[in-house]
Design a protein around this motif. Sequence first.
Motif, PDB file in Angstrom:
ATOM      1  N   ALA A 114      13.104  13.028  -3.028  1.00  0.00           N
ATOM      2  CA  ALA A 114      13.406  11.869  -3.872  1.00  0.00           C
ATOM      3  C   ALA A 114      13.318  10.569  -3.091  1.00  0.00           C
ATOM      4  CB  ALA A 114      14.804  12.014  -4.457  1.00  0.00           C
ATOM      5  N   ILE A 115      13.129   9.465  -3.810  1.00  0.00           N
ATOM      6  CA  ILE A 115      13.294   8.169  -3.145  1.00  0.00           C
ATOM      7  C   ILE A 115      14.768   7.787  -3.153  1.00  0.00           C
ATOM      8  CG2 ILE A 115      10.987   7.242  -3.567  1.00  0.00           C
ATOM      9  CD1 ILE A 115      12.196   5.656  -5.913  1.00  0.00           C
ATOM     10  N   MET A 140       3.133   6.339  -6.003  1.00  0.00           N
ATOM     11  CA  MET A 140       3.411   6.650  -4.594  1.00  0.00           C
ATOM     12  C   MET A 140       2.714   7.922  -4.138  1.00  0.00           C
ATOM     13  SD  MET A 140       7.500   5.952  -4.368  1.00  0.00           S
ATOM     14  CE  MET A 140       7.580   6.725  -2.750  1.00  0.00           C
ATOM     15  N   ALA A 156       7.979   3.522   1.099  1.00  0.00           N
ATOM     16  CA  ALA A 156       7.627   3.414  -0.318  1.00  0.00           C
ATOM     17  C   ALA A 156       7.003   2.063  -0.652  1.00  0.00           C
ATOM     18  CB  ALA A 156       8.858   3.648  -1.189  1.00  0.00           C
ATOM     19  N   LEU A 157       7.559   1.007  -0.079  1.00  0.00           N
ATOM     20  CA  LEU A 157       7.160  -0.333  -0.498  1.00  0.00           C
ATOM     21  C   LEU A 157       5.899  -0.837   0.202  1.00  0.00           C
ATOM     22  CD1 LEU A 157      10.717  -1.981  -0.690  1.00  0.00           C
ATOM     23  CD2 LEU A 157       9.428  -0.868  -2.523  1.00  0.00           C
ATOM     24  N   GLY A 158       5.348   0.009   1.066  1.00  0.00           N
ATOM     25  CA  GLY A 158       4.075  -0.352   1.670  1.00  0.00           C
ATOM     26  C   GLY A 158       4.175  -1.032   3.023  1.00  0.00           C
ATOM     27  N   MET A 176       0.367  -6.329  -0.210  1.00  0.00           N
ATOM     28  CA  MET A 176       0.796  -6.548   1.167  1.00  0.00           C
ATOM     29  C   MET A 176      -0.223  -7.320   1.996  1.00  0.00           C
ATOM     30  SD  MET A 176       3.888  -5.538   1.733  1.00  0.00           S
ATOM     31  CE  MET A 176       4.346  -4.833   3.319  1.00  0.00           C
ATOM     32  N   VAL A 230      -0.443   5.548   4.943  1.00  0.00           N
ATOM     33  CA  VAL A 230       0.321   4.403   4.428  1.00  0.00           C
ATOM     34  C   VAL A 230       1.817   4.645   4.588  1.00  0.00           C
ATOM     35  CG1 VAL A 230       0.873   3.064   2.348  1.00  0.00           C
ATOM     36  CG2 VAL A 230      -1.503   3.647   2.852  1.00  0.00           C
ATOM     37  N   LYS A 231       2.225   5.881   4.502  1.00  0.00           N
ATOM     38  CA  LYS A 231       3.653   6.192   4.664  1.00  0.00           C
ATOM     39  C   LYS A 231       4.178   5.658   6.002  1.00  0.00           C
ATOM     40  CE  LYS A 231       6.942  10.077   4.782  1.00  0.00           C
ATOM     41  NZ  LYS A 231       7.141  11.539   4.721  1.00  0.00           N
ATOM     42  N   ALA A 245       5.949  -3.593  -6.773  1.00  0.00           N
ATOM     43  CA  ALA A 245       6.994  -3.130  -5.856  1.00  0.00           C
ATOM     44  C   ALA A 245       6.414  -2.393  -4.651  1.00  0.00           C
ATOM     45  CB  ALA A 245       7.975  -2.217  -6.596  1.00  0.00           C
ATOM     46  N   LEU A 246       5.417  -1.584  -4.896  1.00  0.00           N
ATOM     47  CA  LEU A 246       4.934  -0.699  -3.829  1.00  0.00           C
ATOM     48  C   LEU A 246       3.938  -1.374  -2.900  1.00  0.00           C
ATOM     49  CD1 LEU A 246       4.546   2.594  -5.936  1.00  0.00           C
ATOM     50  CD2 LEU A 246       6.514   1.840  -4.586  1.00  0.00           C
ATOM     51  N   GLY A 247       3.649  -2.634  -3.146  1.00  0.00           N
ATOM     52  CA  GLY A 247       2.807  -3.374  -2.213  1.00  0.00           C
ATOM     53  C   GLY A 247       1.331  -3.422  -2.567  1.00  0.00           C
ATOM     54  N   PHE A 248       0.974  -2.954  -3.765  1.00  0.00           N
ATOM     55  CA  PHE A 248      -0.420  -3.079  -4.220  1.00  0.00           C
ATOM     56  C   PHE A 248      -0.691  -4.498  -4.713  1.00  0.00           C
ATOM     57  CE2 PHE A 248      -1.720   1.444  -4.581  1.00  0.00           C
ATOM     58  CZ  PHE A 248      -0.490   2.061  -4.465  1.00  0.00           C
ATOM     59  N   ILE A 274      10.786   4.697 -13.053  1.00  0.00           N
ATOM     60  CA  ILE A 274      10.835   5.285 -11.709  1.00  0.00           C
ATOM     61  C   ILE A 274       9.917   6.506 -11.638  1.00  0.00           C
ATOM     62  CG2 ILE A 274      12.315   6.273  -9.919  1.00  0.00           C
ATOM     63  CD1 ILE A 274      13.169   3.479 -10.263  1.00  0.00           C
ATOM     64  N   ARG A 325      -1.071   7.531  -3.800  1.00  0.00           N
ATOM     65  CA  ARG A 325      -1.399   6.822  -2.556  1.00  0.00           C
ATOM     66  C   ARG A 325      -1.270   7.756  -1.361  1.00  0.00           C
ATOM     67  NH1 ARG A 325       2.350   1.717  -1.256  1.00  0.00           N
ATOM     68  NH2 ARG A 325       3.888   3.389  -1.091  1.00  0.00           N
ATOM     69  N   MET A 385       6.595   5.169 -11.128  1.00  0.00           N
ATOM     70  CA  MET A 385       6.511   4.679  -9.751  1.00  0.00           C
ATOM     71  C   MET A 385       6.232   5.832  -8.781  1.00  0.00           C
ATOM     72  SD  MET A 385       9.411   2.719  -7.471  1.00  0.00           S
ATOM     73  CE  MET A 385       9.237   1.048  -8.043  1.00  0.00           C
ATOM     74  N   MET A 403       0.460  -0.542   4.043  1.00  0.00           N
ATOM     75  CA  MET A 403      -0.740  -0.730   3.227  1.00  0.00           C
ATOM     76  C   MET A 403      -1.963  -1.130   4.033  1.00  0.00           C
ATOM     77  SD  MET A 403      -0.223   0.104   0.069  1.00  0.00           S
ATOM     78  CE  MET A 403      -1.072  -0.766  -1.255  1.00  0.00           C
ATOM     79  N   ASN A 410       7.742  11.711   0.497  1.00  0.00           N
ATOM     80  CA  ASN A 410       9.039  11.030   0.576  1.00  0.00           C
ATOM     81  C   ASN A 410       9.982  11.508   1.676  1.00  0.00           C
ATOM     82  OD1 ASN A 410       8.677   9.203  -1.610  1.00  0.00           O
ATOM     83  ND2 ASN A 410       8.875  10.936  -3.005  1.00  0.00           N
ATOM     84  N   ARG A 447      11.218  -9.567   0.867  1.00  0.00           N
ATOM     85  CA  ARG A 447       9.764  -9.776   0.909  1.00  0.00           C
ATOM     86  C   ARG A 447       9.354 -10.859  -0.088  1.00  0.00           C
ATOM     87  NH1 ARG A 447       6.220  -4.568  -0.464  1.00  0.00           N
ATOM     88  NH2 ARG A 447       7.182  -4.921  -2.499  1.00  0.00           N
TER      89      ARG A 447
END
Lengths: 516, 516
Positions: A373-374, A182, B221-223, B197, A192-193, A221-224, A175, A185, A178, A197, A349, B185
């Motif tokens: 935090a997330i 984040m 977070a996840l895009g 994404m 992107v927030k 997980a983050l969509g990359f 995490i 990015r 991760m 993406m 966040n 997703r």
Amino acid sequence: MLGSGNRVCSTSCSSPVFVIILDLLPAKNGEEATIQFLLELVDILTNYIRKTFDRSTKVLDFHHPHQLLEGMEGFNLELSDQPESLEQILVDCRDTLKYGVRTGHPRFFNQLSTGLDIIGLAGEWLTSTANTNMFTYEIAPVFVLMEQLTLKKMREMIGWPSGEGDGIFSPGGAISNMYSVMIARYKYFPDVKTKGMSAAPRLVLFTSEHSHYSIKKAGAALGFGSENVVLLSTDERGRVIPSDLEAKILDVKQKGYHPLFVNATAGSTVYGAFDPINEIADICEKYNMWLHVDGAWGGGLLMSRKHRHKFSGVERANSVTWNPHKMMGVPLQCSAILVREKGILSGCNSMCAGYLFQPDKQYDVSFDTGDKAIQCGRHVDIFKFWLMWKAKGTIGFEQHIDRCLDLSQYLYEKIRNREGYEMVFQGVPQHTNVCFWYIPPSLRGMDPNSQEYREKLHKVAPKIKALMMESGTTMVGYQPQGQKVNFFRMVISNPAALQSDIDFLIDEIERLGHGL
Amino acid sequence: MLGSGNRVCSTSCSSPVFVIILDLLPAKNGEEATIQFLLELVDILTNYIRKTFDRSTKVLDFHHPHQLLEGMEGFNLELSDQPESLEQILVDCRDTLKYGVRTGHPRFFNQLSTGLDIIGLAGEWLTSTANTNMFTYEIAPVFVLMEQLTLKKMREMIGWPSGEGDGIFSPGGAISNMYSVMIARYKYFPDVKTKGMSAAPRLVLFTSEHSHYSIKKAGAALGFGSENVVLLSTDERGRVIPSDLEAKILDVKQKGYHPLFVNATAGSTVYGAFDPINEIADICEKYNMWLHVDGAWGGGLLMSRKHRHKFSGVERANSVTWNPHKMMGVPLQCSAILVREKGILSGCNSMCAGYLFQPDKQYDVSFDTGDKAIQCGRHVDIFKFWLMWKAKGTIGFEQHIDRCLDLSQYLYEKIRNREGYEMVFQGVPQHTNVCFWYIPPSLRGMDPNSQEYREKLHKVAPKIKALMMESGTTMVGYQPQGQKVNFFRMVISNPAALQSDIDFLIDEIERLGHGL
């Protein structure tokens, strides 16, 4: 609800004391029964601790899943509608420990996190008694401040000016890594927030082929997308080759994608390799990329004047992962993500939930750190670490680190020329990871390049490991890596380990593997 | 390193015992000093527990951040290079508790997680003594099986056939909700895992304007982008209006975007509202969307035959978040994400790290569940919950839930027609959340629609809260919501709370607020 049969007989006083579950606090006059019950438990726990450090005790008493599921005598894992007696609860506690693994045993070497620090344990017992949540100063004033001060000390050790910056303790290194992706990015593509993406070009992350799989998980997980996590080639010691990084960045740029982020590993999981941070930082500066240093495993070395040179250049990183629960022996979980730029964690966040982070509180609400935090609720991971730091001082951690590295060098010297051993890579290990093959006598004459030899050798470590677990004497990890067949990865972070335990491990490998 | 001044004087035996930190285990002959130290600590902890349940003890002894940072007498948060004496460590432990907040106090109502369950606490003490990691059966055989069996029981309560499906304990409800979005997703656009994404159309998530902010955090977070998290309108009780959901889905479709996921909240954070799951499920089926139920707060009601009807339709959900650490009084942290489709969690997250999840182990490796997680190392959150379930039985949880809901109805009945109170919404609360304004006498004659009244009323709750914290007698949360100015949100999950504590809270609000 509970009959008179639900009894606990105290072992620490002369006459038996009877307690039933409904007599515990918050029941009226429940104090005595509560204290009695907790002391019974502590008796079980201290006996366990005593045995954990006793080398005549097994590391584990192995059972297959189906055996435990079918139920061992008196130990039934199934849950029921009806309550159990407190007596049975204490038996369940004893059995839970009995069938578990003693990760604090001096001969447990299986994981990066080993050992049982008594001060850290005390910190955990207190933390669970306080049972609170890190999201606001309001309900965790002391812990929130401890976190702030400890993060600052860690940033000072990284070398950021005056320890300025940001950070947070997270539920583990994956995490924390991760978070770094984040934030990177958010730094370069803040939209992107809000927009997702599609507000950015195709973004690419770079990390060593030897790095931890969490970078790839974060990418997915983050969509990359995991395909946009480019793996970098390493030298024979498992360190990133900077020219390969630059070539791959240029390749990505040529395709029209955007190179965003490089992860440099400081202490890789298997080889314990330290990527050359300074050379990677030069490239990151040249191409305006985020530099993250994953020091989940290596982080502790920052506390050693002898070994911190392996982190040379870390002060140029934008973010650093550092898990005190690994090399520094802090109980699980304790992982920090540290960030050079102040405010960016919050920018990335924050969602400003009105029910938690009210701006009109009577105290300075800049101490309400939860919105960075997330997570929402966040476990108190700081106290045990803070308490250990108090008890040991920085020099205590330093001594522990130096000792573990000395021990690993002892192992390395012992086996590098020993008959029946082959090192996976040459030279003194950078961290406590010592990677080696044990070659049973039956394989020693064979052509090491033959397929037959490779296939046979591949099966040796798993077989020895299985025998080890069944005899319960010690535990050490193994794995393949790239084209290399299964080998042992020995790591030392256990403060209880002595040279004699290293000797024992080698003897045990030979005892169990000799006839294979 | 440590001088003779580093002493601990035992309080539980007649002659003083001297121990210094280097005498603790793993030191040779360190057993006695270790046990002695731990018993000293347990003495501090049991005293704390005793006082926590004693209504004559304050809930907190409030200090501002700068006061604690400057250092209270004998309590210094700063870390140093040199070690402290064990005596000082015990003083630090005592002071850490002294300046903290007693979240188990019968009059602590500030958070959804309150109370101090003695069995749960025992579970945490054992967990930290075992100090292991959930990622493999190899090093957590008992805990891994407990998790598996407990998740199955929870799925049975949700109503999925034979309790089949998947799930994992995660570090809190926000991460559990994040899992649900990731899995949704992956279910509809599996290529996003590898390609990012850009492999999917613009995806949209739907959730109530009253829902927890973690859905929006997950979107960011996840895009997906937080703008692609569409907030749904609610009725006056805070429940999603299904027709609004359908209208917004159609709107999104018309724009050419893809409606992916609906979160239905079962027990919203502020109002305790339960969204109409069946009606939402109908719409999800119609538009082929993922239905997640966020029962982080409400989940416990599934254990009550009287209240589980509020979850009607939950068996139609694709995933459910359920935090035993909230309504069920399990110590922090304990949150589960439960998934109807087996294997999808693993499909979504697995990266097959060779060093952890070796396929050639001697046991059935399908019990190595770590690759399902977005974490690598994972704290053992299951044991305390399993132990509480054993000790209480399902019926013990049911009784706790029913009692808390009765208490909240008692509060509701007490204040709904009381002078000086106004309810934020009408009718018996669905959960234990009772939301109300206290109107001081000075405001009672004013036009409730005037700006002046609103501005004044907005300041009442924060002022009372500040006075409450300074006097340390009780704690309750407040917040604004939409156009509604600051109001109190009372929640009851504390097993120690009695009607007299509710009476006390109301008296205290009036005592502190009367003169405002």
